[in-house]
Design a protein around this motif. Structure first.
Motif, PDB file in Angstrom:
ATOM      1  N   TYR A   1       0.844  -1.191   0.000  1.00  0.00           N
ATOM      2  CA  TYR A   1       0.000   0.000   0.000  1.00  0.00           C
ATOM      3  C   TYR A   1       0.885   1.247   0.000  1.00  0.00           C
ATOM      4  N   ALA A   2       0.427   2.289  -0.692  1.00  0.00           N
ATOM      5  CA  ALA A   2       1.109   3.586  -0.664  1.00  0.00           C
ATOM      6  C   ALA A   2       0.214   4.567   0.087  1.00  0.00           C
ATOM      7  N   LEU A   3       0.703   5.103   1.186  1.00  0.00           N
ATOM      8  CA  LEU A   3      -0.129   5.896   2.089  1.00  0.00           C
ATOM      9  C   LEU A   3      -0.677   7.167   1.446  1.00  0.00           C
ATOM     10  N   ALA A   4       0.054   7.720   0.464  1.00  0.00           N
ATOM     11  CA  ALA A   4      -0.420   8.929  -0.208  1.00  0.00           C
ATOM     12  C   ALA A   4      -0.957   8.610  -1.604  1.00  0.00           C
ATOM     13  N   ASP A   5      -1.437   7.374  -1.793  1.00  0.00           N
ATOM     14  CA  ASP A   5      -1.966   6.947  -3.089  1.00  0.00           C
ATOM     15  C   ASP A   5      -3.148   7.831  -3.488  1.00  0.00           C
ATOM     16  N   GLU A   6      -3.032   8.457  -4.661  1.00  0.00           N
ATOM     17  CA  GLU A   6      -4.080   9.360  -5.114  1.00  0.00           C
ATOM     18  C   GLU A   6      -5.365   8.637  -5.511  1.00  0.00           C
ATOM     19  N   LEU A   7      -5.286   7.337  -5.741  1.00  0.00           N
ATOM     20  CA  LEU A   7      -6.437   6.586  -6.251  1.00  0.00           C
ATOM     21  C   LEU A   7      -7.193   5.825  -5.166  1.00  0.00           C
ATOM     22  N   PHE A   8      -6.652   5.791  -3.946  1.00  0.00           N
ATOM     23  CA  PHE A   8      -7.297   5.059  -2.856  1.00  0.00           C
ATOM     24  C   PHE A   8      -7.211   5.870  -1.563  1.00  0.00           C
ATOM     25  N   PRO A   9      -8.304   6.023  -0.835  1.00  0.00           N
ATOM     26  CA  PRO A   9      -8.236   6.713   0.462  1.00  0.00           C
ATOM     27  C   PRO A   9      -7.555   5.820   1.494  1.00  0.00           C
ATOM     28  N   GLU A  10      -6.854   6.450   2.432  1.00  0.00           N
ATOM     29  CA  GLU A  10      -6.112   5.660   3.413  1.00  0.00           C
ATOM     30  C   GLU A  10      -7.029   4.774   4.253  1.00  0.00           C
ATOM     31  N   ASP A  11      -8.223   5.271   4.599  1.00  0.00           N
ATOM     32  CA  ASP A  11      -9.099   4.451   5.434  1.00  0.00           C
ATOM     33  C   ASP A  11      -9.520   3.175   4.709  1.00  0.00           C
ATOM     34  N   GLY A  12      -9.706   3.252   3.390  1.00  0.00           N
ATOM     35  CA  GLY A  12     -10.051   2.055   2.630  1.00  0.00           C
ATOM     36  C   GLY A  12      -8.924   1.045   2.617  1.00  0.00           C
ATOM     37  N   MET A  13      -7.690   1.534   2.492  1.00  0.00           N
ATOM     38  CA  MET A  13      -6.544   0.618   2.512  1.00  0.00           C
ATOM     39  C   MET A  13      -6.375  -0.001   3.897  1.00  0.00           C
ATOM     40  N   ARG A  14      -6.547   0.808   4.939  1.00  0.00           N
ATOM     41  CA  ARG A  14      -6.414   0.286   6.304  1.00  0.00           C
ATOM     42  C   ARG A  14      -7.495  -0.767   6.593  1.00  0.00           C
ATOM     43  N   ASP A  15      -8.716  -0.506   6.140  1.00  0.00           N
ATOM     44  CA  ASP A  15      -9.792  -1.471   6.358  1.00  0.00           C
ATOM     45  C   ASP A  15      -9.533  -2.764   5.588  1.00  0.00           C
TER      46      ASP A  15
END
Length: 382
Positions: free
Chosen positions: A313-327
């Motif tokens: 995961y890239a924390l500053a990914d412009e295509l995905f919000p961080e909360d979605g990646m964390r979930d």
């Protein structure tokens, strides 16, 4: 549907993909994946070697094959120069990037392709300036990188685009004129192909499949080719992809038991996090109608029989919000308590950085080591 006039008849008379598990079959049916083994029209003995070169310790073979419909598939087979093998085989899956004029070329040494300048720019922007498949081969893998359905050699002929696509291209041309930009042929094609993907997805739905299902068909065929190439250990196969290629890596692992380890880079989130602000950021590769009935996106990984997998995961990914990646990470950890899943969060935006590539290569090398594979066959995933 230029270049794909035989697509409807292929799907009408061709069998569907038969998975090795009920979970895999549910996914194949949801995507509408056609069979891509012996019945696909692909005969492994017909894979053609077109050229071969060795640079900096890596031998690159340009190969091609003909599936049962559409244009001939072009691919690159890369491995360490000199006698070696059998080596773990990796299917390197190119990203989407909104660029369809080229496919797997973006993963190989620019010296080996006709569009070297364009490829160098892509690699600089998305792959840390590195030809990922070529570099991966230098690390001791046998790597196959192929053009997927609608990219590169498998692209549609858009010389006479459908009217919606033509309208988009005309608008883009007007903006270019205002800015004093003279577009290249690749620029013109990519502008057309971006709009045309909607048309392809509609056509796929009418034909009983999906855009992602057709890409999976081509990927399954390429995996079969990789498993049969000289010097490849068919019992030690993995997949790796960035962005859209990461989604393809996940789908392929869930559809085929040949995949023993896989890496998904910058392509993992929950469906809830995408709606509504991030829906338009993604292609039809991620958003197949009805797919969510099988569970959330990270839950699809449970349909794979692979021994281990890594999601980056890239924390500053412009295509995905961080909360979605964390979930998504939390879901994957809950479903894979045995350590089958590894999640890795890194700073930065939507790119497959060299640090991430190093991590991915190390993970695949360790996961596909002969000792670990013997252990997995005897005891199941560790």
């Amino acid at each position: 549907m230029g270049g794909y006039e035989d697509w409807p008849s292929y799907l009408r008379w061709h069998p569907r993909h038969i998975a090795d598990s009920p979970a895999g079959q549910e996914l194949a049916d949801a995507l509408g994946v056609p069979a891509a083994a012996a019945n696909s029209g692909l005969v492994l003995g017909s894979v053609a070697l077109e050229s071969e070169e060795t640079h900096d310790g890596v031998t690159t073979s340009r190969v091609s094959w003909q599936l049962g419909f559409g244009p001939r598939t072009r691919a690159w087979f890369l491995r360490p120069a000199g006698p070696a093998g059998p080596l773990p085989g990796i299917l390197a899956l190119h990203c989407h990037a909104g660029i369809k004029s080229v496919g797997a070329e973006r993963l190989v040494d620019p010296r080996l392709v006709d569009s070297g300048i364009q490829i160098s720019a892509l690699q600089q922007n998305l792959y840390g300036g590195r030809p990922f498949a070529t570099w991966l081969a230098s690390r001791g893998f046998a790597v196959l990188a192929h053009d997927a359905f609608s990219w590169g050699s498998r692209r549609f002929d858009l010389d006479t685009p459908p009217w919606r696509t033509a309208a988009v291209v005309n608008g883009r041309k007007a903006l270019w004129r205002e800015a004093g930009v003279v577009p290249s042929e690749a620029d013109l094609y990519d502008a057309a192909a971006a709009a045309h993907e909607d048309t392809v997805a509609k056509a796929a739905g009418l034909l009983g499949t999906s855009f992602a299902g057709m890409v999976a068909h081509d990927d399954l065929a390429a995996l079969r080719v990789l498993s049969g190439l000289t010097g490849v250990d068919a019992a030690r196969l993995g997949t790796v992809g960035f962005s859209g290629g990461g989604g393809r890596s996940l789908m392929l692992a869930a559809l085929s038991p040949l995949v023993r380890s896989f890496v998904v880079t910058c392509m993992m989130t929950t469906y809830r996090s995408l709606f509504p602000s991030y829906v338009d950021a993604h292609s039809w590769l991620l958003q197949t109608p009805g797919l969510s009935r099988l569970g959330d996106y990270p839950e699809l990984a449970a349909r794979s029989t692979a021994d281990r997998f890594l999601v980056q995961y890239a924390l500053a990914d412009e295509l995905f919000p961080e909360d979605g990646m964390r979930d998504a990470d939390a879901l994957l950890r809950a479903q894979n308590a045995s350590g089958r899943y590894t999640g890795s969060f890194r700073p930065g935006g939507h790119a497959f950085t060299t640090d991430m590539q190093e991590e991915a290569a190390g993970f695949l090398l360790e996961s596909l080591s002969p000792a670990r594979q013997v252990f997995a066959r005897q005891n199941g995933p560790s």
